[in-house]
Design a protein around this motif. Structure first.
Motif, PDB file in Angstrom:
ATOM      1  N   VAL A 243       0.877  -1.178   0.000  1.00 57.90           N
ATOM      2  CA  VAL A 243       0.000   0.000   0.000  1.00 57.90           C
ATOM      3  C   VAL A 243       0.914   1.228   0.000  1.00 57.90           C
ATOM      4  O   VAL A 243       1.672   1.429   0.958  1.00 57.90           O
ATOM      5  N   PRO A 244       0.921   2.021  -1.049  1.00 57.77           N
ATOM      6  CA  PRO A 244       1.850   3.160  -1.129  1.00 57.77           C
ATOM      7  C   PRO A 244       1.673   4.133   0.039  1.00 57.77           C
ATOM      8  O   PRO A 244       0.567   4.386   0.508  1.00 57.77           O
ATOM      9  N   LYS A 245       2.786   4.640   0.526  1.00 57.31           N
ATOM     10  CA  LYS A 245       2.864   5.687   1.560  1.00 57.31           C
ATOM     11  C   LYS A 245       2.305   5.265   2.912  1.00 57.31           C
ATOM     12  O   LYS A 245       2.073   6.100   3.771  1.00 57.31           O
ATOM     13  N   LYS A 246       2.058   3.964   3.117  1.00 53.06           N
ATOM     14  CA  LYS A 246       1.553   3.515   4.414  1.00 53.06           C
ATOM     15  C   LYS A 246       2.448   2.472   5.059  1.00 53.06           C
ATOM     16  O   LYS A 246       2.178   2.042   6.177  1.00 53.06           O
ATOM     17  N   GLY A 247       3.490   2.026   4.367  1.00 54.73           N
ATOM     18  CA  GLY A 247       4.453   1.119   4.974  1.00 54.73           C
ATOM     19  C   GLY A 247       3.937  -0.276   5.217  1.00 54.73           C
ATOM     20  O   GLY A 247       4.481  -0.986   6.061  1.00 54.73           O
ATOM     21  N   ARG A 248       2.887  -0.685   4.523  1.00 51.45           N
ATOM     22  CA  ARG A 248       2.373  -2.040   4.669  1.00 51.45           C
ATOM     23  C   ARG A 248       2.572  -2.784   3.361  1.00 51.45           C
ATOM     24  O   ARG A 248       2.298  -2.239   2.278  1.00 51.45           O
ATOM     25  N   GLY A 249       3.061  -4.009   3.444  1.00 55.89           N
ATOM     26  CA  GLY A 249       3.278  -4.773   2.225  1.00 55.89           C
ATOM     27  C   GLY A 249       3.708  -6.198   2.521  1.00 55.89           C
ATOM     28  O   GLY A 249       4.012  -6.558   3.660  1.00 55.89           O
ATOM     29  N   THR A 250       3.716  -6.998   1.487  1.00 54.10           N
ATOM     30  CA  THR A 250       4.141  -8.388   1.584  1.00 54.10           C
ATOM     31  C   THR A 250       4.557  -8.839   0.188  1.00 54.10           C
ATOM     32  O   THR A 250       4.670  -8.026  -0.737  1.00 54.10           O
ATOM     33  N   SER A 251       4.788 -10.135   0.018  1.00 54.55           N
ATOM     34  CA  SER A 251       5.144 -10.696  -1.291  1.00 54.55           C
ATOM     35  C   SER A 251       4.528 -12.084  -1.402  1.00 54.55           C
ATOM     36  O   SER A 251       4.277 -12.757  -0.397  1.00 54.55           O
ATOM     37  N   SER A 252       4.303 -12.514  -2.632  1.00 57.31           N
ATOM     38  CA  SER A 252       3.695 -13.831  -2.862  1.00 57.31           C
ATOM     39  C   SER A 252       4.733 -14.925  -2.641  1.00 57.31           C
ATOM     40  O   SER A 252       5.925 -14.748  -2.916  1.00 57.31           O
ATOM     41  N   ASN A 253       4.284 -16.079  -2.136  1.00 62.13           N
ATOM     42  CA  ASN A 253       5.203 -17.194  -1.889  1.00 62.13           C
ATOM     43  C   ASN A 253       5.416 -17.990  -3.169  1.00 62.13           C
ATOM     44  O   ASN A 253       4.993 -17.577  -4.255  1.00 62.13           O
ATOM     45  N   ARG A 254       6.065 -19.146  -3.063  1.00 62.51           N
ATOM     46  CA  ARG A 254       6.412 -19.909  -4.253  1.00 62.51           C
ATOM     47  C   ARG A 254       5.199 -20.500  -4.942  1.00 62.51           C
ATOM     48  O   ARG A 254       5.302 -20.956  -6.082  1.00 62.51           O
ATOM     49  N   PHE A 255       4.061 -20.508  -4.281  1.00 64.45           N
ATOM     50  CA  PHE A 255       2.817 -20.961  -4.909  1.00 64.45           C
ATOM     51  C   PHE A 255       1.995 -19.799  -5.452  1.00 64.45           C
ATOM     52  O   PHE A 255       0.866 -19.991  -5.904  1.00 64.45           O
ATOM     53  N   GLY A 256       2.527 -18.571  -5.375  1.00 63.63           N
ATOM     54  CA  GLY A 256       1.798 -17.399  -5.832  1.00 63.63           C
ATOM     55  C   GLY A 256       0.775 -16.872  -4.849  1.00 63.63           C
ATOM     56  O   GLY A 256       0.029 -15.943  -5.167  1.00 63.63           O
ATOM     57  N   TYR A 257       0.728 -17.408  -3.630  1.00 63.89           N
ATOM     58  CA  TYR A 257      -0.277 -17.016  -2.632  1.00 63.89           C
ATOM     59  C   TYR A 257       0.237 -15.840  -1.797  1.00 63.89           C
ATOM     60  O   TYR A 257       1.434 -15.740  -1.499  1.00 63.89           O
ATOM     61  N   PHE A 258      -0.687 -14.967  -1.399  1.00 61.16           N
ATOM     62  CA  PHE A 258      -0.342 -13.834  -0.535  1.00 61.16           C
ATOM     63  C   PHE A 258      -1.511 -13.554   0.398  1.00 61.16           C
ATOM     64  O   PHE A 258      -2.662 -13.920   0.121  1.00 61.16           O
ATOM     65  N   SER A 259      -1.222 -12.876   1.505  1.00 62.65           N
ATOM     66  CA  SER A 259      -2.253 -12.480   2.466  1.00 62.65           C
ATOM     67  C   SER A 259      -1.702 -11.333   3.306  1.00 62.65           C
ATOM     68  O   SER A 259      -0.566 -11.403   3.793  1.00 62.65           O
ATOM     69  N   MET A 260      -2.495 -10.277   3.464  1.00 60.68           N
ATOM     70  CA  MET A 260      -2.063  -9.119   4.238  1.00 60.68           C
ATOM     71  C   MET A 260      -3.289  -8.310   4.671  1.00 60.68           C
ATOM     72  O   MET A 260      -4.324  -8.317   4.000  1.00 60.68           O
ATOM     73  N   PRO A 261      -3.225  -7.615   5.836  1.00 61.39           N
ATOM     74  CA  PRO A 261      -4.337  -6.762   6.277  1.00 61.39           C
ATOM     75  C   PRO A 261      -4.276  -5.402   5.581  1.00 61.39           C
ATOM     76  O   PRO A 261      -3.212  -4.802   5.442  1.00 61.39           O
ATOM     77  N   VAL A 262      -5.430  -4.907   5.160  1.00 56.65           N
ATOM     78  CA  VAL A 262      -5.538  -3.587   4.543  1.00 56.65           C
ATOM     79  C   VAL A 262      -6.746  -2.887   5.142  1.00 56.65           C
ATOM     80  O   VAL A 262      -7.535  -3.486   5.897  1.00 56.65           O
ATOM     81  N   LEU A 263      -6.905  -1.614   4.800  1.00 61.43           N
ATOM     82  CA  LEU A 263      -8.049  -0.829   5.254  1.00 61.43           C
ATOM     83  C   LEU A 263      -8.990  -0.560   4.093  1.00 61.43           C
ATOM     84  O   LEU A 263      -8.558  -0.519   2.929  1.00 61.43           O
ATOM     85  N   ALA A 264     -10.238  -0.400   4.396  1.00 60.20           N
ATOM     86  CA  ALA A 264     -11.214  -0.067   3.358  1.00 60.20           C
ATOM     87  C   ALA A 264     -10.835   1.260   2.704  1.00 60.20           C
ATOM     88  O   ALA A 264     -10.548   2.244   3.384  1.00 60.20           O
ATOM     89  N   GLY A 265     -10.806   1.264   1.377  1.00 59.01           N
ATOM     90  CA  GLY A 265     -10.405   2.458   0.636  1.00 59.01           C
ATOM     91  C   GLY A 265      -8.945   2.470   0.228  1.00 59.01           C
ATOM     92  O   GLY A 265      -8.528   3.369  -0.527  1.00 59.01           O
TER      93      GLY A 265
END
Length: 214
Positions: free
Chosen positions: A55-77
């Motif tokens: 999420v730009p300018k908010k310091g939250r992020g992750t990357s997909s694993n070797r199976f292409g799966y990802f999961s992360m908390p975000v805010l509405a909007g």
């Protein structure tokens, strides 16, 4: 006079604090959503690992694993960016009025084709200098071919003195192995003692096959 100024100053600070608190209470609280999914290539056959998801300018992020799966908390909007070297960047926006607390995506990313301009690599700074250098090259005449080295007698002598190659050694070794395998099951056949060969030879004489060959 000084006491009045202090009272006025404290009154202003209290008013500002109450206003900010009221604004904070009136501001709607953003809902937290668990964003997850799988990232595939354009053909939807191969998962893409290592995709940057943030999420730009908010310091939250992750990357997909070797199976292409990802999961992360975000805010509405929030606007979530998916980027990977060689693939086109994509952005998804979390709905403001989302009711559920989780959201799943199957995202496909395509190649980012970049057309570069033609680059000509020359050994000289300019084409004119390159032409002048080519014209100034002095090529010596090739020495004449010595036909004496190709005489049949010389080639035959070299062939007799040359050791066997790897292919010839391998062929001889396999022939020996095959003959040893055949010798295990009895003596080697002698054509002069084969009655079927003698019968074929006599039949050929009667039919005149030997005369036809002459």
């Amino acid at each position: 006079m000084k006491l009045s100024i202090k009272i006025l100053f404290l009154f202003c600070i209290g008013y500002v604090g109450i206003t900010l608190q009221a604004q904070a209470q009136d501001a709607p609280e953003q809902k937290v959503v668990q964003l997850s999914g799988v990232i595939l290539n354009a053909d939807s056959t191969i998962a893409i690992p290592g995709v940057n998801i943030y999420v730009p300018k908010k310091g939250r992020g992750t990357s997909s694993n070797r199976f292409g799966y990802f999961s992360m908390p975000v805010l509405a909007g929030d606007s979530v960016v998916f980027s990977f070297i060689g693939l086109k960047r994509q952005t998804i926006t979390i709905p403001e009025n989302i009711e559920e607390d989780k959201l799943s995506y199957i995202l496909t990313m395509v190649e980012d084709e970049i057309a570069l301009q033609e680059v000509q690599v020359m050994p000289y700074p300019t084409e004119e200098e390159f032409k002048n250098a080519i014209l100034a090259v002095n090529i010596d005449a090739e020495p004449p071919l010595n036909r004496g080295n190709l005489s049949p007698q010389l080639l035959l002598r070299w062939a007799e003195e040359m050791p066997a190659s790897g292919n010839e050694n391998f062929r001889q070794f396999t022939n020996q192995q095959t003959q040893q395998t055949l010798d295990r099951y009895g003596p080697r056949p002698l054509p002069l003692l084969n009655p079927f060969a003698w019968a074929e030879f006599i039949r050929s004489i009667k039919n005149g096959d030997l005369k036809n060959r002459d």
